[in-house]
Design a protein around this motif. Structure first.
Motif, PDB file in Angstrom:
ATOM      1  N   TYR A 172       0.844  -1.204   0.000  1.00  0.00           N
ATOM      2  CA  TYR A 172       0.000   0.000   0.000  1.00  0.00           C
ATOM      3  C   TYR A 172       0.873   1.246   0.000  1.00  0.00           C
ATOM      4  N   PHE A 173       0.457   2.253  -0.749  1.00  0.00           N
ATOM      5  CA  PHE A 173       1.213   3.511  -0.797  1.00  0.00           C
ATOM      6  C   PHE A 173       0.330   4.609  -1.340  1.00  0.00           C
ATOM      7  N   ASP A 174       0.741   5.853  -1.067  1.00  0.00           N
ATOM      8  CA  ASP A 174       0.167   7.024  -1.723  1.00  0.00           C
ATOM      9  C   ASP A 174       1.220   7.525  -2.698  1.00  0.00           C
ATOM     10  N   PHE A 175       0.813   7.898  -3.900  1.00  0.00           N
ATOM     11  CA  PHE A 175       1.787   8.370  -4.886  1.00  0.00           C
ATOM     12  C   PHE A 175       2.549   9.599  -4.408  1.00  0.00           C
ATOM     13  N   SER A 176       2.021  10.327  -3.429  1.00  0.00           N
ATOM     14  CA  SER A 176       2.729  11.517  -2.961  1.00  0.00           C
ATOM     15  C   SER A 176       3.674  11.199  -1.801  1.00  0.00           C
ATOM     16  N   SER A 177       3.837   9.947  -1.463  1.00  0.00           N
ATOM     17  CA  SER A 177       4.658   9.564  -0.318  1.00  0.00           C
ATOM     18  C   SER A 177       6.090   9.269  -0.746  1.00  0.00           C
ATOM     19  N   PRO A 178       7.050  10.099  -0.301  1.00  0.00           N
ATOM     20  CA  PRO A 178       8.432   9.856  -0.702  1.00  0.00           C
ATOM     21  C   PRO A 178       8.983   8.529  -0.172  1.00  0.00           C
ATOM     22  N   TYR A 179       8.612   8.161   1.048  1.00  0.00           N
ATOM     23  CA  TYR A 179       9.068   6.856   1.549  1.00  0.00           C
ATOM     24  C   TYR A 179       8.370   5.718   0.789  1.00  0.00           C
ATOM     25  N   GLY A 180       7.147   5.985   0.319  1.00  0.00           N
ATOM     26  CA  GLY A 180       6.486   5.008  -0.542  1.00  0.00           C
ATOM     27  C   GLY A 180       7.255   4.811  -1.834  1.00  0.00           C
ATOM     28  N   TYR A 181       7.725   5.919  -2.403  1.00  0.00           N
ATOM     29  CA  TYR A 181       8.550   5.835  -3.611  1.00  0.00           C
ATOM     30  C   TYR A 181       9.823   5.025  -3.356  1.00  0.00           C
ATOM     31  N   LEU A 182      10.535   5.347  -2.272  1.00  0.00           N
ATOM     32  CA  LEU A 182      11.780   4.616  -1.976  1.00  0.00           C
ATOM     33  C   LEU A 182      11.499   3.118  -1.842  1.00  0.00           C
ATOM     34  N   ALA A 183      10.419   2.784  -1.134  1.00  0.00           N
ATOM     35  CA  ALA A 183      10.070   1.360  -0.958  1.00  0.00           C
ATOM     36  C   ALA A 183       9.717   0.722  -2.300  1.00  0.00           C
ATOM     37  N   SER A 184       9.068   1.488  -3.173  1.00  0.00           N
ATOM     38  CA  SER A 184       8.627   0.935  -4.459  1.00  0.00           C
ATOM     39  C   SER A 184       9.810   0.471  -5.301  1.00  0.00           C
ATOM     40  N   ARG A 185      10.975   1.072  -5.066  1.00  0.00           N
ATOM     41  CA  ARG A 185      12.158   0.690  -5.833  1.00  0.00           C
ATOM     42  C   ARG A 185      12.786  -0.612  -5.328  1.00  0.00           C
ATOM     43  N   ARG A 186      12.362  -1.081  -4.152  1.00  0.00           N
ATOM     44  CA  ARG A 186      12.972  -2.300  -3.599  1.00  0.00           C
ATOM     45  C   ARG A 186      11.990  -3.457  -3.445  1.00  0.00           C
ATOM     46  N   ILE A 187      10.686  -3.162  -3.396  1.00  0.00           N
ATOM     47  CA  ILE A 187       9.730  -4.190  -2.955  1.00  0.00           C
ATOM     48  C   ILE A 187       9.655  -5.377  -3.914  1.00  0.00           C
ATOM     49  N   ASP A 188       9.690  -5.119  -5.213  1.00  0.00           N
ATOM     50  CA  ASP A 188       9.576  -6.236  -6.156  1.00  0.00           C
ATOM     51  C   ASP A 188      10.796  -7.160  -6.066  1.00  0.00           C
ATOM     52  N   GLY A 189      11.976  -6.563  -5.897  1.00  0.00           N
ATOM     53  CA  GLY A 189      13.198  -7.359  -5.775  1.00  0.00           C
ATOM     54  C   GLY A 189      13.172  -8.235  -4.529  1.00  0.00           C
ATOM     55  N   ILE A 190      12.730  -7.656  -3.428  1.00  0.00           N
ATOM     56  CA  ILE A 190      12.632  -8.417  -2.173  1.00  0.00           C
ATOM     57  C   ILE A 190      11.673  -9.585  -2.338  1.00  0.00           C
ATOM     58  N   ALA A 191      10.513  -9.299  -2.918  1.00  0.00           N
ATOM     59  CA  ALA A 191       9.497 -10.352  -3.090  1.00  0.00           C
ATOM     60  C   ALA A 191      10.015 -11.456  -4.002  1.00  0.00           C
ATOM     61  N   LYS A 192      10.623 -11.058  -5.099  1.00  0.00           N
ATOM     62  CA  LYS A 192      11.104 -12.011  -6.097  1.00  0.00           C
ATOM     63  C   LYS A 192      12.135 -12.978  -5.512  1.00  0.00           C
ATOM     64  N   ARG A 193      13.017 -12.450  -4.668  1.00  0.00           N
ATOM     65  CA  ARG A 193      14.041 -13.313  -4.055  1.00  0.00           C
ATOM     66  C   ARG A 193      13.423 -14.442  -3.239  1.00  0.00           C
TER      67      ARG A 193
END
Lengths: 200, 200
Positions: free
Chosen positions: B8-29
């Motif tokens: 879950y995230f809001d597009f205006s959330s900077p920490y949401g953006y930072l997490a968005s750059r890592r979440i798929d990689g973490i899940a995929k592993r």
């Protein structure tokens, strides 16, 4: 020896307690000391419009879960106190009295106060408990109990809290490494990285 | 295949953006997919009495520094937008429209929207920008621009936001792994540990 790390906390802060169990080890690995700085978080929260986490709906439930989970992950004993939050004026004043009169006992006292509150479920708002904690680290408990009622020690804690707010502290725990601010127990990994690398 | 992670995230959330750059990689592993769930953080903050970090005194200055520092540590491009926070209704609605009509384009659109806001300093509150982002992922931008004005898509975003709040989401980013909630980009290491160990 490089400058000590500044470690600000309120004795009623559970994340402050969790950080307190790791901060000295982190500093030591990089040849640093730690300046423990208890403060009153209330005035700092007032400056930012914040409220204690566990008082907020939704966030409170989450915080309880997150605290227990983080403590398990880090291998630290933890139980949220029955009465919470607690007033920690007496404990914080006792710390500064020790720092002035028997400085080697100040950090052991702080550790004992955190353990009393977050492991043994003892109310450190109770001056009798503070007296026992003072005695437990070999301090003169009677002298301490008197000292923490004096205008001098009250003013000392207020000055430390004002200085912390002036420096930008708005939460607990709050760490400075060579002037760089880190808020929260979840920034300890960044604190360690900063110490390793001198900044990133 | 084990259940997907909910992100879950809001597009205006900077920490949401930072997490968005890592979440798929973490899940995929760990053999997991990710369900991206944009939401409106405003109603969730209202439920907890919270405010956007950067609007608060002291905390705002710290948040700006912490965001830049964390982005450097993680090797992620980041610049706080000139206009901030921004209204992200259009982007969030466009995401759910894509999910219904061209689901393979929804996450690429979300990534492009985050990049537009937090790397290229483009205002995703601007419907013209949203239209360009839709075209950029190969979607029918005209159809999308019309769709996000319809009661159906508006209701869809509202329902997703209500469902998130119902589930206990009160901030961005917010991740669930098999029902276990994790709040904040700084909990991604715990998310990864949870995936590795099945809980701790």
């Amino acid at each position: 020896m490089p400058a000590a790390i500044d470690f600000y906390f309120d004795f009623s802060s559970p994340y402050g307690y969790l950080a307190s169990r790791r901060i000295d080890g982190i500093a030591k690995r990089h040849g640093r000391g730690v300046r423990w700085r208890p403060m009153m978080l209330g005035p700092a929260l007032a400056a930012t419009g914040g409220k204690p986490l566990v008082e907020l709906p939704l966030k409170g439930d989450y915080a309880r879960r997150d605290l227990a989970r983080t403590a398990r992950l880090w291998g630290i004993p933890f139980a949220l106190p029955t009465r919470f939050p607690v007033v920690t004026l007496a404990a914080a004043r006792a710390f500064y009295w020790l720092e002035q009169t028997a400085p080697e006992r100040a950090v052991p006292f702080a550790e004992a106060a955190f353990t009393a509150l977050f492991v043994e479920d003892r109310s450190i708002a109770d001056r009798q408990v503070v007296r026992q904690l003072l005695a437990g680290v070999g301090a003169d408990a009677e002298a301490g109990a008197l000292a923490i009622g004096t205008p001098e020690i009250k003013a000392r804690l207020k000055a430390e809290t004002d200085a912390a707010i002036e420096r930008g502290v708005f939460g607990s725990p709050f760490v400075f490494v060579d002037g760089e601010p880190f808020w929260g127990a979840d920034r300890l990994d960044q604190v360690e990285r900063w110490l390793e690398t001198g900044g990133f």
